[in-house]
Design a protein around this motif. Structure first.
Motif, short mmCIF file in Angstrom:
data_model
loop_
_atom_site.label_atom_id
_atom_site.label_comp_id
_atom_site.label_asym_id
_atom_site.label_seq_id
_atom_site.Cartn_x
_atom_site.Cartn_y
_atom_site.Cartn_z
N ASP A 93 11.61 -47.17 -2.41
CA ASP A 93 13.03 -47.96 -2.04
C ASP A 93 14.10 -47.25 -2.75
O ASP A 93 14.22 -47.07 -3.95
CB ASP A 93 12.83 -49.25 -2.72
N PHE A 94 15.11 -46.54 -1.79
CA PHE A 94 16.20 -45.69 -2.16
C PHE A 94 17.44 -46.07 -1.87
O PHE A 94 17.44 -46.32 -0.54
CB PHE A 94 15.85 -44.27 -2.00
N GLY A 110 16.73 -45.15 -7.12
CA GLY A 110 15.57 -45.85 -6.62
C GLY A 110 14.32 -46.03 -7.25
O GLY A 110 14.27 -45.54 -8.63
N SER A 111 13.18 -46.07 -6.56
CA SER A 111 11.96 -46.35 -7.22
C SER A 111 10.71 -45.76 -6.39
O SER A 111 10.84 -46.11 -5.18
CB SER A 111 11.67 -47.50 -7.91
N GLU A 124 10.97 -45.09 -11.71
CA GLU A 124 12.51 -45.29 -11.43
C GLU A 124 13.02 -43.72 -11.24
O GLU A 124 12.67 -42.64 -12.14
CB GLU A 124 13.41 -46.07 -12.36
N MET A 125 13.84 -43.45 -10.37
CA MET A 125 14.12 -42.17 -9.83
C MET A 125 15.77 -41.99 -9.66
O MET A 125 16.22 -43.15 -9.08
CB MET A 125 13.54 -41.37 -8.91
N LEU A 126 16.53 -40.95 -10.27
CA LEU A 126 17.96 -41.07 -10.07
C LEU A 126 18.34 -39.47 -9.78
O LEU A 126 17.84 -38.67 -10.63
CB LEU A 126 18.66 -41.51 -11.24
N VAL A 127 19.18 -39.08 -8.86
CA VAL A 127 19.76 -37.81 -8.65
C VAL A 127 21.29 -38.01 -8.88
O VAL A 127 21.64 -38.64 -7.76
CB VAL A 127 19.01 -37.15 -7.46
N GLU A 162 28.90 -48.70 0.06
CA GLU A 162 29.36 -48.25 -1.59
C GLU A 162 28.01 -48.64 -2.37
O GLU A 162 27.85 -49.69 -2.42
CB GLU A 162 30.60 -48.74 -2.00
N PHE A 163 27.33 -47.56 -3.14
CA PHE A 163 26.39 -48.02 -4.05
C PHE A 163 26.96 -47.47 -5.43
O PHE A 163 26.74 -46.35 -5.84
CB PHE A 163 25.03 -47.17 -3.58
N ALA A 164 27.59 -48.47 -6.16
CA ALA A 164 28.04 -48.23 -7.51
C ALA A 164 27.02 -47.95 -8.64
O ALA A 164 27.46 -47.38 -9.65
CB ALA A 164 29.04 -49.25 -7.89
N GLU A 165 25.96 -48.43 -8.28
CA GLU A 165 24.72 -48.00 -9.25
C GLU A 165 24.31 -46.51 -9.50
O GLU A 165 23.49 -46.23 -10.16
CB GLU A 165 23.38 -49.22 -8.89
N ILE A 166 24.78 -45.88 -8.17
CA ILE A 166 24.42 -44.42 -8.36
C ILE A 166 25.05 -43.66 -9.18
O ILE A 166 26.45 -43.50 -8.74
CB ILE A 166 24.49 -43.68 -7.05
#
Length: 249
Positions: free
Chosen positions: A82-83, A92-93, A102-105, A227-231
């Motif tokens: 889920d990204f 996402g994860s 959990e993954m983040l770039v 918009e995805f403020a969590e990135i």
């Protein structure tokens, strides 16, 4: 005779105008709105299956952002993901065998944060338990150009651009029926041999909305250009940088 017909038409127009003069402009506009209510397509159905898939895949990759969920099934193992994606950045994860990562770039750097089950799966019961306690609520960071091979394989597995390119390379897809997916008019592309199915929007932008196969793998796309403020980068205190093993001691 011609003059009489013309006069009759003109009189009819005046009478109709008099009858509707007391109504609102919105009410008067009703017949016009109904006449223009025919479905509007983006022209996608007229293209070949290969052209539709190429247009749809490129439209997803060109979007400012999107949300993708799905799962990949291979050799009896299933990985769900889920990204939220914004250009080259994502958050996402993925879950696999009961473990969650959990993954983040952000800005080219990769971050990963695993739960106890995931650590145990990777390192075994004893070492996994220790790492889970040590890394609790902390992100592992691999700077750009210093990607950790063990973690990179998971990021590669959910590289959506690559997955779309692989789908677009499918040679056996053919056009199917016009249908709907999550309320959006679509055209179905399918391949009876591989079991691949692709839904592409036929109104608005021609996004690929879903890709699936007979084995149960699938990707579902939504929330385009949101918009995805969590990135964003995590706080410094929540990050442990993986040492650069390329440097000589």
């Amino acid at each position: 005779m011609k003059k009489r017909v013309t006069l009759a038409v003109a009189m009819t127009g005046l009478l109709l105008a008099g009858c509707t003069s007391g109504k609102s402009a919105e009410a008067q506009a009703g017949p016009t709105a109904s006449a223009s209510a025919a479905p509007i397509t983006n022209g996608i159905p007229a293209l070949t299956a290969a052209e539709i898939l190429k247009r749809g895949s490129n439209q997803v990759k060109a979007s400012k952002s999107y949300h993708v969920t799905g799962k990949i099934t291979n050799d009896g193992s299933t990985m769900e993901f889920d990204f939220k994606v914004a250009g080259k950045d994502k958050i996402g994860s993925l879950t696999m065998d009961g473990g969650k990562m959990e993954m983040l770039v952000v800005g080219g750097s990769q971050y990963a944060r695993m739960d106890k089950s995931f650590w145990t799966r990777m390192l075994g019961a004893d070492l996994g338990k220790k790492m889970a306690a040590q890394m609790k609520n902390r992100w592992m960071k691999t700077p750009k150009g210093q990607e950790n091979k063990s973690l990179a394989q998971f990021f590669d597995a959910v590289d959506v651009d690559k997955l779309l390119d692989e789908t677009a390379a499918s040679p056996g897809l053919s056009k199917g029926a016009l249908s709907e997916f999550n309320g959006t008019p679509t055209i179905l592309l399918s391949d009876a041999d591989s079991g691949t199915s692709v839904y592409v929007a036929t109104t608005g932008q021609p996004y690929v909305l879903k890709v699936g196969d007979i084995g149960g793998s699938n990707m579902v796309f939504s929330d385009f250009d949101k918009e995805f403020a969590e990135i964003k980068e995590p706080a410094a205190g929540e990050v442990i940088v993986v040492p650069d093993t390329k440097k000589k001691a």
